[in-house]
Design an enzyme around this catalytic site. Sequence first.
Site, PDB file in Angstrom:
ATOM      1  N   CYS A  76       0.843  -1.186   0.000  1.00  0.00           N
ATOM      2  CA  CYS A  76       0.000   0.000   0.000  1.00  0.00           C
ATOM      3  C   CYS A  76       0.882   1.240   0.000  1.00  0.00           C
ATOM      4  CB  CYS A  76      -0.943  -0.063   1.198  1.00  0.00           C
ATOM      5  SG  CYS A  76      -0.950   1.309   2.309  1.00  0.00           S
ATOM      6  N   GLU A  77       0.529   2.187  -0.852  1.00  0.00           N
ATOM      7  CA  GLU A  77       1.350   3.384  -0.983  1.00  0.00           C
ATOM      8  C   GLU A  77       1.216   4.325   0.205  1.00  0.00           C
ATOM      9  OE1 GLU A  77      -1.386   6.301  -3.770  1.00  0.00           O
ATOM     10  OE2 GLU A  77      -0.190   4.776  -4.758  1.00  0.00           O
ATOM     11  N   HIS A  78       0.241   4.106   1.057  1.00  0.00           N
ATOM     12  CA  HIS A  78       0.053   4.992   2.208  1.00  0.00           C
ATOM     13  C   HIS A  78       0.905   4.593   3.410  1.00  0.00           C
ATOM     14  CE1 HIS A  78      -4.085   5.694   0.256  1.00  0.00           C
ATOM     15  NE2 HIS A  78      -3.229   6.611  -0.159  1.00  0.00           N
ATOM     16  N   HIS A  79       1.078   3.273   3.623  1.00  0.00           N
ATOM     17  CA  HIS A  79       1.823   2.799   4.800  1.00  0.00           C
ATOM     18  C   HIS A  79       2.973   1.868   4.448  1.00  0.00           C
ATOM     19  CE1 HIS A  79      -2.335   3.704   6.180  1.00  0.00           C
ATOM     20  NE2 HIS A  79      -1.659   4.377   7.088  1.00  0.00           N
ATOM     21  N   GLN A 117      -5.435  -0.275  -4.149  1.00  0.00           N
ATOM     22  CA  GLN A 117      -6.120  -1.345  -4.881  1.00  0.00           C
ATOM     23  C   GLN A 117      -6.979  -0.793  -6.014  1.00  0.00           C
ATOM     24  OE1 GLN A 117      -7.874  -4.370  -2.380  1.00  0.00           O
ATOM     25  NE2 GLN A 117      -9.412  -4.853  -3.926  1.00  0.00           N
ATOM     26  N   HIS A 145      -5.802  -6.159   3.490  1.00  0.00           N
ATOM     27  CA  HIS A 145      -4.811  -5.096   3.659  1.00  0.00           C
ATOM     28  C   HIS A 145      -4.232  -5.100   5.071  1.00  0.00           C
ATOM     29  CE1 HIS A 145      -5.670  -2.779  -0.113  1.00  0.00           C
ATOM     30  NE2 HIS A 145      -6.662  -3.659  -0.102  1.00  0.00           N
ATOM     31  N   CYS A 147      -2.406  -2.904   6.387  1.00  0.00           N
ATOM     32  CA  CYS A 147      -2.494  -1.578   7.012  1.00  0.00           C
ATOM     33  C   CYS A 147      -3.795  -1.424   7.786  1.00  0.00           C
ATOM     34  CB  CYS A 147      -2.339  -0.462   5.972  1.00  0.00           C
ATOM     35  SG  CYS A 147      -3.548  -0.502   4.646  1.00  0.00           S
TER      36      CYS A 147
END
Length: 187
Positions: A76-79, A117, A145, A147
Amino acid sequence: MSLENLTSNYHDILANLGEDPNREGLKGTPLRAAKAMQFLCRGYEQSLEEIVNGALFQSSSDEMVIVKNIELYSLCEHHMLPFIGKAHVAYMPNGKVIGLSKIARIVDMFARRLQIQESLTRQIAEAVQSVTDAMGVAVVIEARHMCMMMRGVEKQNSSMMTSVMLGSFRESFNTRQEFLQLIGRDS
């Protein structure tokens, strides 16, 4: 991706966490982590043309082609935590078909990048459409996920489903319904 820079960055991360990167259990960890990240993000080094490698074949078939349960692993690009799932990809040929393994390789190429996603699903669909010139493409992804499971709301049994329908899959309820039934999903 510079292995040397990544290794140095992981060394700094460990130190900033309060760890001693030189202690017995962590010796070599920055290098191993850097190599792992290079592997997990190898999709940045790949192109659609290299993946497909000319594996398009003339065909008179105009019936739905489905590859289902393609395992995928992404970050995931956020975490930068993993999400793990499966993709179902279908297309309606329009004079040519693509080599079977190429669909799974397209999934992997986009999954092996920092992602969300929703974008991953669209990238796969648009890539299959662009190389096959299909009458329609459908992609459904279901993933879990980390995260959301390991941090934040900590919901262990949650999963996310996304879909992208292009061409005949978007325009025709019956085509879309056939795809969803064949992959074992209701509309």
